[in-house]
Enzyme design. Structure first.
Site, PDB file in Angstrom:
ATOM      1  N   LYS A 151       0.724  -0.918  -0.258  1.00  0.00           N
ATOM      2  CA  LYS A 151       0.008   0.262   0.222  1.00  0.00           C
ATOM      3  C   LYS A 151       0.979   1.484  -0.118  1.00  0.00           C
ATOM      4  O   LYS A 151       0.179   2.327  -0.571  1.00  0.00           O
ATOM      5  CB  LYS A 151      -0.867  -0.441   1.263  1.00  0.00           C
ATOM      6  CG  LYS A 151      -1.925  -1.102   1.013  1.00  0.00           C
ATOM      7  CD  LYS A 151      -2.618  -1.300   2.371  1.00  0.00           C
ATOM      8  CE  LYS A 151      -3.675  -2.815   2.259  1.00  0.00           C
ATOM      9  NZ  LYS A 151      -4.394  -2.962   3.191  1.00  0.00           N
ATOM     10  N   GLN A 207      -4.153  -2.161   9.739  1.00  0.00           N
ATOM     11  CA  GLN A 207      -4.391  -2.920   9.317  1.00  0.00           C
ATOM     12  C   GLN A 207      -4.993  -4.734  10.142  1.00  0.00           C
ATOM     13  O   GLN A 207      -4.165  -4.294  11.307  1.00  0.00           O
ATOM     14  CB  GLN A 207      -2.750  -3.187   8.735  1.00  0.00           C
ATOM     15  CG  GLN A 207      -2.711  -5.023   8.341  1.00  0.00           C
ATOM     16  CD  GLN A 207      -2.979  -4.830   6.105  1.00  0.00           C
ATOM     17  OE1 GLN A 207      -3.274  -4.003   5.866  1.00  0.00           O
ATOM     18  NE2 GLN A 207      -3.978  -5.695   6.492  1.00  0.00           N
ATOM     19  N   ASP A 249     -10.871   3.193   4.069  1.00  0.00           N
ATOM     20  CA  ASP A 249     -11.207   1.547   4.304  1.00  0.00           C
ATOM     21  C   ASP A 249     -12.461   1.550   4.338  1.00  0.00           C
ATOM     22  O   ASP A 249     -13.195   0.389   4.099  1.00  0.00           O
ATOM     23  CB  ASP A 249     -10.646   1.063   5.680  1.00  0.00           C
ATOM     24  CG  ASP A 249      -9.575   0.210   5.113  1.00  0.00           C
ATOM     25  OD1 ASP A 249      -9.278  -0.023   4.027  1.00  0.00           O
ATOM     26  OD2 ASP A 249      -8.980  -0.369   5.956  1.00  0.00           O
TER      27      ASP A 249
END
Ligand code: NAP
Length: 296
Positions: A53, A97, A120
């Site tokens: 990412k 994460q 997200d």
């Protein structure tokens, strides 16, 4: 024989578009968008995801802020970091994460991410905005599925869409996005009766189950579009939730695994980070684009 949906190529297109849009945004005098990633512990797969990412950010001109906390961190330390990032003007998007180590309640921490920076799209606020068809940041893998359908011009209005899986991460949001596109949506799960018969109704079938090759060719309506979200590591390598060989003989369009939905997730994360930066700077157009999927 089905035509392949090339997720790698579409992902590249989206990244190129984001790179050009970021350049225009900065030329107009704005700061680069910034993405903060928070990794707790030493899970090797998570470390690879986070580093991919960060690399993808650098490629499109998004500034990366990488935070790596030790595996024995306390919940409070992660909470403080999320609050700090929420108040940092250089940070447009925050990504925690998952999974986190045992002593850390990752799903609770997700709820603490500043809603405007929820790239997200997994906070309860973002989920609620999606459910109500209001503008907001959409989860990346589901919006990646919709982007593939859009770019391959798959008709959704009035189409029968069947989603297998009802997770907060994929199944529910992808169903909401399809509904916003005026598909007739059925959501299946482990208690669904005669799953094969329900799948056979689908013009658009989305498999997000996490069971290797569960969806067989004879579950698929001839000519249907099949989007396989599954990523399963088996002795034979990486496979999806759809039995690709038999399914591709019946479907009209199908995503491979790997190279289908997988590459789309990061591309949509980059797009969300730019959208978040623009919305935070008061760009109304960005807020409306954030409603993607809720077109009239
Ligand atoms: P999950 O949270 O485990 O959810 C799986 C869903 O499948 C659940 O709703 C479950 O039903 C349903 N299910 C399980 N067994 C079933 C069966 N025999 N018949 C019908 N439904 C069944 O998984 P997830 O997070 O949504 O992920 C799904 C898959 O997508 C995984 O392979 C994952 O690795 C992959 N994935 C890929 C990406 C990407 O491409 N970037 C991103 C996220 C996930 P119940 O609710 O009744 O238990």
């Amino acid at each position: 024989m089905a035509r392949l949906i090339d997720g790698k190529a579409v992902s590249r297109q989206v990244r190129d578009e984001v790179r050009a849009d970021v350049a225009r945004w900065c030329e107009a005098g704005h700061e680069s968008p910034g993405l903060a990633t928070v990794l707790v512990g030493d899970d090797p797969a998570s470390a690879v995801y986070v580093s991919n990412k960060q690399k993808a950010c650098a490629e499109v001109g998004i500034e990366g802020f990488s935070h790596h906390l030790p595996a024995d961190s306390a919940q409070d330390e992660v909470t403080s970091l999320l609050a700090e990032l929420g108040g940092d003007p250089r940070v447009s998007g925050i990504l925690l994460q998952l999974p986190t180590p045992e002593q850390i309640d990752g799903s609770h921490l997700t709820t603490l991410i500043a809603p405007a920076k929820d790239v997200d799209g997994l906070t309860p606020l973002s989920a609620g905005l999606l459910a109500k068809g209001l503008p907001g940041l959409r989860p990346c893998t589901p919006s990646g599925c919709l982007e593939l359908l859009r770019r391959y011009e798959v008709p959704l209005q009035g189409a029968e869409a069947v989603v297998v899986g009802r997770s907060d991460l994929v199944g529910k949001p992808v169903a909401a996005l399809l509904l916003a596109e005026h598909a007739t949506v059925t959501i299946c799960h482990s208690r669904t009766r005669d799953l094969a018969a329900v799948c056979r109704r689908a013009d658009v079938l989305i498999a997000a189950v996490g069971r290797p090759q569960m969806v067989k060719g004879d579950w698929i309506k001839p000519g249907a579009t099949v989007i396989d979200v599954g990523i399963n590591r088996t002795d034979e390598g990486l496979v999806g939730d759809v039995e690709f060989g038999s399914a591709s003989e019946v479907a009209g369009l199908i995503t491979p695994v790997p190279g289908g939905v997988g590459p789309m997730t990061i591309a949509m994360l980059l797009r969300n980070t730019l959208l978040a930066a623009r919305a935070q700077a008061g760009d109304d157009a960005a807020v409306k684009v954030g409603a993607a999927g809720a077109r009239g």
